[in-house]
Design a protein around this motif. Structure first.
Motif, mmCIF file in Angstrom:
data_model
loop_
_atom_site.group_PDB
_atom_site.id
_atom_site.type_symbol
_atom_site.label_atom_id
_atom_site.label_comp_id
_atom_site.label_asym_id
_atom_site.label_seq_id
_atom_site.Cartn_x
_atom_site.Cartn_y
_atom_site.Cartn_z
ATOM 1 N N ASP A 1 48.558 -11.921 29.442
ATOM 2 C CA ASP A 1 47.148 -12.175 29.130
ATOM 3 C C ASP A 1 47.091 -13.431 28.268
ATOM 4 O O ASP A 1 47.325 -13.383 27.063
ATOM 5 N N GLU A 2 46.781 -14.553 28.895
ATOM 6 C CA GLU A 2 46.837 -15.828 28.178
ATOM 7 C C GLU A 2 45.671 -16.021 27.224
ATOM 8 O O GLU A 2 45.626 -17.006 26.482
ATOM 9 N N ASP A 3 44.713 -15.111 27.239
ATOM 10 C CA ASP A 3 43.633 -15.158 26.250
ATOM 11 C C ASP A 3 43.979 -14.374 24.986
ATOM 12 O O ASP A 3 43.216 -14.379 24.025
ATOM 13 N N SER A 4 45.128 -13.709 24.990
ATOM 14 C CA SER A 4 45.513 -12.886 23.850
ATOM 15 C C SER A 4 46.129 -13.732 22.748
ATOM 16 O O SER A 4 47.013 -14.560 22.991
ATOM 17 N N LEU A 5 45.675 -13.498 21.541
ATOM 18 C CA LEU A 5 46.241 -14.178 20.370
ATOM 19 C C LEU A 5 47.718 -13.846 20.213
ATOM 20 O O LEU A 5 48.525 -14.708 19.861
#
Length: 878
Positions: free
Chosen positions: A103-107
């Protein structure tokens, strides 16, 4: 009587998971589907990195891993623990198996960018996908091998009570300053939800332990979902490196104290080595809670803030998180972005766009933003027909009456504004009630003249950062449609969000003030292009240099620094449940055992026993300080032994000590830290060095009176040699603040006077420089030496800062030949805390038990040698 939460935690900590059912909390009642515990799924195959056997790992013992053996692994490893893994999963179209991707939107995914290249990262958390129990082992193995992720599978009913119950109905509203004043205004505290929260945290800890190497791994826990996790991990591994970062606000102590399990959560967090917050305000609120509820005070040294907690220093890290700059810049290079930007520019040709990008949430202030925009159009008619507010409201899947009412209000306000100010080709408010793709969101950022964030409370909010990067420009879009400069931006941000302090060029607003927010919106779009450029450049320099990699690198640096002393100090765990904590002390610091001291006591021929009074012979919390019969009897028995010289060395006045110990004729007393001394009841009080200059009292007393009048609950104690300001009954925070201020004030006023100004436990004291308990110890031992008696046994016990002078002096006497070279020295503090003493006893009860054992030894010696009782007493000889 134990509370339910306390006993439940004991069950959990002892591995008795069956003591809590997985169903909805509360009493009986049958009914389908809810009550029983589901069959337990098989565990995933462990990645065994901890030396030892699996059976050893399964034992829940409080002080388990405290080994000093260093790991054989070449490099450290970071275990990142969060509620959800940075992985997306979905079932394959054919229904056979699962497919996963990062999940490339995950911090959490991007924090790896700031870590050393040789540091392995392992993730522990739950999956967003609902994986059937029969497939969990295979999914877990695949995630571990391909993504280095360890999933925690929670049963659905437990997950609902944990996440939708305690997290979202209790913690989330409280941390965003919302209290459940009425049943229809927020959910009341539900103990079954708390029990589910504790149980879920317990299960997360089990997943961590399965892959943990406690001697080398760093464990970094994220956010409010796992506040109880540090206690479970610390209970198992005393020296484990544990860090925590809170991504939400932390409320002020006045709100936080309303939480029924407030102490449990604070004590759990204090089992960490480093606790991180986005802003100083959040950290300050946490420190205030620790002070008011646990009596802990923080210290700042060389730029680092730390809390001393049973000998361990818990670090406080203040660092706002950043965005992933590389990811955003790559999105700006996507070919379809140019087309979408062109479409929006055509749609808003000749218009000035103000943009809002928020989740549909009651705390985001979308309704107030729309009302402020309406007020701007009314107050500044020039923007009618020109200014457009585009509000993107990302649906979050939440529900409830509050959210429904909010959505209805937003839609009604938008309709009203559009009806009043709209015209053909112009709609002032455009609501976008859907989740946009990354490219669409970047396109809106690119065309917006200003972004407005009016959240009522928000932990961080990275929308302004993303906007600034997008406005920095796309190389192929450097010239705007109207021919103006490209690299400019403006921000209107709420002062109640975490990113606000870092954006010094933004216009900060109180979103509740509609008129002020409207004026800020007008100012943001009316400023000159040059001013907008300068503000944009300032913001871009900060955002581009303080990205997520910088944040994680800075945190890990401080994390390593906070854990440096782990293997240099003696550590052991004490307490049960959430009261469990690790005591960390110097390796030479040990508990004074009765057997060891009695053995040396019996061998010795000339003994000196020096005892503090408050906190040593009587507990600090006792209101009646008069010594009881037990204390008096012990003193008389010890003094009756001709080999003993016994002194009470106290900061108390001589009149109090004289009255309390009137029935102890052979007991020596040193009052006011040794300013007054007498060896027996029949002797007159001696004054230390005949100090006669007390003019400084006339200078110090007015200062103390000034602070006493301003600090409710404080008072001045006037002694013959000292002035003491007490603030234990004042407000904890205000009393400590006033004490620090008074200390500076008195040091300035008395700079040229022969006095010392010191702060102690809820006191500030001014006394002559030459007066200290250390001087008393040396004077007693020197006097005995002059009389031909060299002490070969010295016992010194105290509990506060003034006693540290005595411990320090005792440690130095061996070099001065005042005592016998083979003297047994026992400097002992009361309580397990850092001290110059070598020994400790837990409390006043421990002290009396030990002294009683010494008194019994004296009585036994006297009974076995009756002929020796005819000889002169030791006090007469001295």
């Amino acid at each position: 009587m134990f509370s339910r939460s306390y006993t439940n935690l004991l069950d959990l900590a002892n591995g008795n998971l069956s003591a809590l059912d997985y169903g909805g909390g509360g009493g009986g009642g049958g009914g389908g589907g809810g009550g029983g515990r589901p069959p337990r799924a098989r565990r995933m195959q462990r990645t065994m990195t901890t030396p030892g056997t699996l059976a050893e790992l399964d034992e829940d013992r409080a002080g388990s891993v405290a080994s000093d053996v260093q790991s054989s692994l070449a490099s450290d490893r970071l275990i990142v623990v969060a509620n959800t893994l940075p992985v997306r999963g979905e079932r394959r179209p054919d229904g056979r198996g699962w497919s996963f991707c990062w999940d490339e939107d995950s911090l959490l995914f991007h924090l790896r960018d700031g870590l050393p290249d040789d540091m392995e990262v392992l993730y522990v958390g739950s999956l967003r996908a609902d994986v059937p129990p029969a497939e969990q082992d295979d999914v877990a193995q695949a995630l571990l091998e391909r993504f280095r992720c360890v999933p925690a599978f929670l049963p659905k009913d437990l997950s609902d009570r944990f996440y939708h119950g305690f997290c979202k109905q209790t913690l989330w509203p409280l941390f965003h300053y919302m209290l459940p004043f009425a049943p229809d205004h927020g959910a009341r505290f539900d103990r079954s939800h708390w029990e589910a929260y504790v149980l879920a945290n317990k299960l997360f800890s089990q997943r961590v332990i399965e892959v943990l190497n406690p001697e080398d791994d760093y464990v970094w826990i994220h956010d409010y979902h796992l506040l109880a996790l540090p206690s479970f991990l610390r209970r198992r591994f005393n020296r484990l490196r544990i860090g925590f970062f809170l991504h939400s606000p932390f409320p002020s102590s006045e709100l936080y104290r309303s939480l029924p399990v407030r102490d449990e959560i604070l004590k759990s967090l204090l089992n960490c080595d480093l606790i991180g917050f986005h802003t100083f305000d959040y950290a300050r609120h946490f420190l205030s809670c620790c002070s008011r509820m646990l009596g802990l005070e923080y210290q700042s040294k060389r730029g680092y803030i730390g809390l001393d907690y049973f000998g361990r220093t818990v670090g406080i890290k203040i660092m706002p998180v950043g965005i992933n700059l590389m990811q955003l810049q790559s999105l700006l290079q996507q070919p379809d972005l140019e087309q979408r930007v062109a479409e929006l520019r055509k749609q808003f040709d000749g218009k000035t766009v103000l943009l809002g990008v928020d989740d549909m949430d009651i705390f985001k202030g979308i309704d107030l933003k729309i009302l402020a925009f309406e007020q701007m159009l009314k107050a500044h008619p020039k923007w009618q027909g020109r200014a457009v507010l585009v509000q993107i409201a990302n649906p979050k899947g939440g529900s409830g009456k509050d959210l429904e009412d909010l959505q209805a209000e937003i839609e009604e306000s938008s309709r009203r504004i559009n009806d009043q100010f709209g015209r053909p080709g112009y709609r002032p408010v455009i609501l976008v009630n859907r989740t946009l793709s990354s490219v669409e969101r970047m396109a809106y950022y690119t065309v917006a003249e200003c972004v407005a964030v009016t959240a009522l409370r928000d932990g961080m909010n990275l929308t302004p950062y993303e906007y600034i990067v997008c406005r920095q420009g796309i190389p192929s879009l450097d010239s705007s449609g109207d021919g103006g400069p490209r690299r400019k931006s403006m921000l209107v941000v709420s002062e109640f969000i975490g990113c606000s302090p870092s954006l010094s060029g933004a216009i900060r607003v109180n979103p509740w003030n509609i008129d002020a927010t409207a004026e800020a919106m007008n100012e943001s779009i009316a400023l000159s292009d040059r001013e907008k450029q300068l503000r944009h450049e300032k913001h871009y320099r900060y955002v581009s240099s303080h990205d997520v990699a910088y944040w994680s690198k800075s945190y890990i640096h401080d994390f390593e620094r906070s854990c440096r002393d782990h293997f240099r100090r003696r550590c052991w765990g004490i307490g049960l449940g959430f009261g469990f904590r690790v005591v960390a002390l110097d390796r030479n610091f040990q508990k004074l055992t009765v057997d060891s001291i009695v053995t040396d006591y019996k061998k010795s021929k000339s003994r000196v026993i020096l005892l503090d009074y408050d906190g040593t012979l009587v507990p600090q919390t006792t209101i009646n300080k008069t010594p009881n019969e037990t204390v008096v009897n012990i003193m008389n028995t010890l003094c009756a032994d001709e080999k003993n010289v016994v002194f009470i060395v106290s900061g108390r006045g001589k009149d109090s000590l004289e009255n309390w110990f009137l029935s102890c004729p052979e007991l020596g007393l040193a009052a006011e830290h040794g300013y007054f001394m007498r060896w027996t009841r029949e002797e007159q009080w001696q004054i230390h060095n005949q100090i006669s200059e007390f003019g400084w009292m006339h200078m110090a007393e007015p200062v103390m009176k000034l602070y006493t009048e301003a600090t409710d609950g404080s008072y001045i104690e006037t002694k013959q040699s000292a002035l003491v300001w007490h603030h234990q009954d004042a407000d904890p925070g205000f009393g400590s603040s006033q004490a620090k201020e008074m200390l500076d004030h008195l040091e300035s006023v008395l700079a040229n006077e022969p006095v010392s100004v010191k702060s102690g436990q809820h006191i500030v004291e001014v006394k002559p420089q030459a007066v200290s308990k250390g001087f008393v110890a040396e004077k007693i031992l020197s006097t005995l030496l002059e009389k031909g008696r060299q002490a070969d046994f010295v016992l010194c016990i105290g509990d506060d800062r003034s006693d540290e002078d005595m411990f320090e002096q005792i440690a130095d006497i061996m070099t001065k030949s005042i005592v016998d070279p083979q003297t047994s020295l026992f400097a002992c503090t009361v309580g397990q805390k850092p001290s110059k003493a070598k020994y400790y006893l837990d409390d006043a009860t421990d002290v009396l038990n030990m002294l009683e054992a010494l008194a019994d030894a004296s009585e036994e010696a006297s009974a076995s040698s009756p002929e020796e009782t005819e000889e002169p007493s030791s006090l007469d000889q001295a």
